[in-house]
Design a protein around this motif. Structure first.
Motif, PDB file in Angstrom:
ATOM      1  N   ASN A 194       5.095   1.260  -5.022  1.00 15.60           N
ATOM      2  CA  ASN A 194       4.603  -0.109  -4.944  1.00 15.60           C
ATOM      3  C   ASN A 194       3.254  -0.153  -5.667  1.00 15.60           C
ATOM      4  O   ASN A 194       2.285   0.456  -5.216  1.00 15.60           O
ATOM      5  CB  ASN A 194       4.466  -0.504  -3.467  1.00 15.60           C
ATOM      6  N   THR A 196       1.194  -2.541  -6.023  1.00 14.25           N
ATOM      7  CA  THR A 196       0.147  -3.297  -5.329  1.00 14.25           C
ATOM      8  C   THR A 196      -0.522  -2.427  -4.260  1.00 14.25           C
ATOM      9  O   THR A 196      -1.747  -2.294  -4.226  1.00 14.25           O
ATOM     10  CB  THR A 196       0.744  -4.552  -4.646  1.00 14.25           C
ATOM     11  N   GLU A 201       6.973   3.961  -1.219  1.00 14.40           N
ATOM     12  CA  GLU A 201       7.541   3.229  -0.086  1.00 14.40           C
ATOM     13  C   GLU A 201       8.872   3.770   0.387  1.00 14.40           C
ATOM     14  O   GLU A 201       9.225   3.610   1.531  1.00 14.40           O
ATOM     15  CB  GLU A 201       7.693   1.754  -0.464  1.00 14.40           C
TER      16      GLU A 201
END
Ligand code: NAG
Ligand code: NAG
Ligand code: NAG
Ligand code: NAG
Ligand code: NAG
Length: 206
Positions: A194, A196, A201
């Motif tokens: 991920n 961001t 994950e």
């Protein structure tokens, strides 16, 4: 045995009357002796069998990717996107054998699609008997080999990168300095990064 010698040395006069019971006693002793030997053989066989099925049975060690940490992530979005990061893979080698597993040096790779984007050397070493060895593998990952890859801009703008991590160790399990067996272990995992949260994950290993 000593008793029997004494028995045969008894004077003749005694022997006449003692013959029948003595034969009977000898037969009983023989049966008893045979029973002891048989029990011992069975006992030995069980011991050897248990030994062969547990201690001497060579099990394949297990190579596992426990977790991956992302450091220094640098993503450049846009029409010709790129990324750069350091991945630290926490790997374990579980060795259930009663002897150590000695492995050669090898290379762990990280790939995107079927392009290798990072790799690291795994130094040769050994996992002790009935022990789990932990290792941290640090890999520098860059998108240098991916210029023009049609999937990259999509993935970067979606905020998710799918990466694959692969490693293979070849080595030998050694039992009591006499038995050696070659064992190759592999790990093949996919993960989602991920962009961001800068975290892995979903770590899925085969
Ligand atoms: C293992 O190490 C040797 C010498 O350092 C090197 O030449 C070889 O390429 C390495 N093997 C792997 C699979 O990395
Ligand atoms: C591997 O890294 C983790 C977290 O960074 C650390 O806690 C651990 O001690 C390291 N293990 C080894 C064997 O270096
Ligand atoms: C892009 O992704 C698709 C589906 O995952 C794959 O079939 C294709 O080979 C990828 N293209 C490149 C250039 O990696
Ligand atoms: C790893 O697993 C994937 C499927 O999950 C497969 O496509 C790929 O070929 C495997 N890699 C190796 C080196 O076996
Ligand atoms: C990525 O992480 C961010 C921040 O933790 C979260 O808001 C977002 O839903 C995650 N993206 C995906 C696709 O899970």
């Amino acid at each position: 045995m000593a008793e029997r010698d004494q028995a045969s040395k008894r004077p003749r006069s005694d022997e006449e009357s003692a013959t029948l019971p003595s034969d009977e006693a000898r037969r009983k002793r023989n049966i008893k002796c045979f029973a002891y030997v048989a029990a011992f053989v069975v006992f030995q066989t069980i011991i050897i069998l248990v030994f062969a099925l547990t201690v001497m049975r060579i099990k394949t060690p297990v190579l596992k990717l426990r977790s991956v940490t992302v450091q220094n992530l640098n993503v450049v979005p846009g029409t010709s996107p790129s990324f750069r990061m350091t991945l630290i893979a926490q790997v374990t080698i579980k060795n259930k054998n009663f002897g150590h597993y000695k492995f050669d040096n090898s290379t762990a790779t990280v790939s995107y699609g079927d392009v290798t984007v990072g790799e690291a050397q795994i130094a040769k070493g050994r996992a002790k008997a009935r022990n789990t060895r932990k290792m941290n593998i640090t890999m520098e990952v860059t998108s240098d080999q991916l210029s023009g890859n049609s999937n990259l801009s999509n993935d970067v703008s979606s905020g998710m990168l799918i990466l694959n991590s692969y490693a293979k160790l070849s080595g030998k399990v050694q039992l009591m300095k006499i038995m050696k067996k070659r064992k190759t272990v592999e790990m093949n995992c996919t993960m989602r990064l991920n962009l961001t949260s800068q975290a892995i994950e979903d770590l899925n290993c085969e």
